[in-house]
Design an enzyme around this catalytic site. Structure first.
Site, short mmCIF file in Angstrom:
data_model
loop_
_atom_site.label_atom_id
_atom_site.label_comp_id
_atom_site.label_asym_id
_atom_site.label_seq_id
_atom_site.Cartn_x
_atom_site.Cartn_y
_atom_site.Cartn_z
N ASP A 170 0.82 -1.20 0.00
CA ASP A 170 0.00 0.00 0.00
C ASP A 170 0.86 1.24 0.00
O ASP A 170 2.08 1.18 0.20
CB ASP A 170 -1.05 -0.02 1.10
CG ASP A 170 -0.51 0.27 2.48
OD1 ASP A 170 -1.27 0.14 3.43
OD2 ASP A 170 0.69 0.65 2.62
N ASN A 178 -3.95 12.73 0.34
CA ASN A 178 -5.31 13.20 0.10
C ASN A 178 -5.57 14.53 0.80
O ASN A 178 -6.16 15.46 0.21
CB ASN A 178 -6.31 12.16 0.59
CG ASN A 178 -6.73 11.20 -0.51
OD1 ASN A 178 -6.60 11.49 -1.69
ND2 ASN A 178 -7.25 10.05 -0.12
N GLU A 209 -5.99 2.34 -0.88
CA GLU A 209 -4.63 2.41 -1.44
C GLU A 209 -3.89 1.08 -1.30
O GLU A 209 -2.67 1.03 -1.41
CB GLU A 209 -3.84 3.52 -0.73
CG GLU A 209 -3.45 3.22 0.71
CD GLU A 209 -4.53 3.55 1.74
OE1 GLU A 209 -4.19 3.72 2.91
OE2 GLU A 209 -5.71 3.63 1.35
#
Length: 298
Positions: A170, A178, A209
């Site tokens: 990830d 974000n 993710e």
């Protein structure tokens, strides 16, 4: 279109193939229905099966049923039954056994071509529905359900033929990306990482993710080496931001499948290794088997 024809008569096979091959179709002809089914099973590019009811050793209806089960396993396939005896009972039994269409034997050229055009429309629609059902819309990778299904199939093959490894990865500090740069940049980061793994084995997006890759035929050491290459490539990525390019890193956990293990167990161990990679500094690879840590300078 790749078409399989099954009939006990080589004359019929030659006649039907002669109607199809000049139109650009790939034709594989069989007098043995069991051999035909094995061929269709092993060749997912086959899009149409044309079979007589009067075949052996699998009867025509049994062949239809077995082929339909293949198609239900997320595979486009049109099944056409041909018979010299056309009656309501034969037609009903064929359709109930999984056939999509019914045609006289020997078929007329124009009617056969028309029914195959209908078969092409059907399989094209099936292919698109399968794609939509199996694909993550943002990345184009397999979605979680399809990924797990493909992984189970790979594990079944590994039981007979060899090795299987998995990695889960990830994006580090994704929430920060974000929050600081917006969800559009976050989506771009997800797509950039997915592009790195798209051609590596069975690749899927598990959610958010987090991604996973299953590697049929790869040992743990081979998976570790690939994981570290991916980690380095991720660190070189630059995602376009509003003010400046955004950099990112990834953490990865790796595991190797062993006889008697479930797919869930294989992925769980990779996930535990990923957690170790995250808590021990991020931007690194941890192996579930050896606890090998490859540092960010490795």
């Amino acid at each position: 279109m790749h078409i399989v024809i099954v009939d006990s008569s080589r004359v019929i096979l030659k006649v039907v193939a002669g109607m199809l091959e000049p139109r650009g179709h790939i034709v594989s002809a069989f007098t043995d229905s069991a051999e035909a089914l094995a061929y269709v099973t092993d060749n997912p590019r086959v899009r149409a099966l044309i079979t007589s009811l009067e075949v052996r050793p699998l009867a025509g209806l049994e062949l239809c049923w077995s082929a339909r089960l293949l198609a239900e396993a997320s595979r486009p396939l049109s099944i056409i039954v041909m018979s010299s005896v056309r009656n309501a009972r034969n037609l009903a039994e064929a359709l109930d056994s999984g056939a999509d269409d019914f045609i006289d034997k020997p078929p007329g050229a124009e009617e056969l071509q028309a029914r195959l055009r209908a078969a092409e429309r059907l399989t094209s629609l099936q292919s698109e529905l399968i794609r939509l059902a199996e694909t993550d819309p943002l990345t184009g990778l397999l979605n979680r359900r399809a990924f797990l299904q493909r992984t189970r199939e790979a594990a079944e093959r590994a039981r007979s033929f060899g090795q299987l490894s998995a990695m889960i990865l990830d994006i580090d500090h994704f929430k920060r990306i974000n929050d600081e740069h917006g969800h559009d940049v976050g989506d771009a980061a997800i797509k950039a990482v997915s592009a790195l793994i798209a051609e590596e084995g069975i690749a899927g997006r598990l959610g958010g993710e987090e991604f996973a890759v299953v590697l049929p035929g790869k040992s743990l050491s081979e998976a570790e080496a690939l994981a570290n290459r991916l980690r380095l490539k991720a660190a070189d990525l630059r995602v376009r931001g509003a003010r400046a390019p955004v950099r990112l890193t990834c953490s990865l956990g790796v595991s190797e499948w062993s006889e008697g293990e479930t797919v869930e167990g294989l992925l769980k161990r990779a996930d535990i290794a990923l957690y170790e990679a995250k808590t021990s500094g991020r931007n690194r690879v941890v192996s579930a088997m050896t606890d090998l840590v490859l540092s960010r300078t490795g």
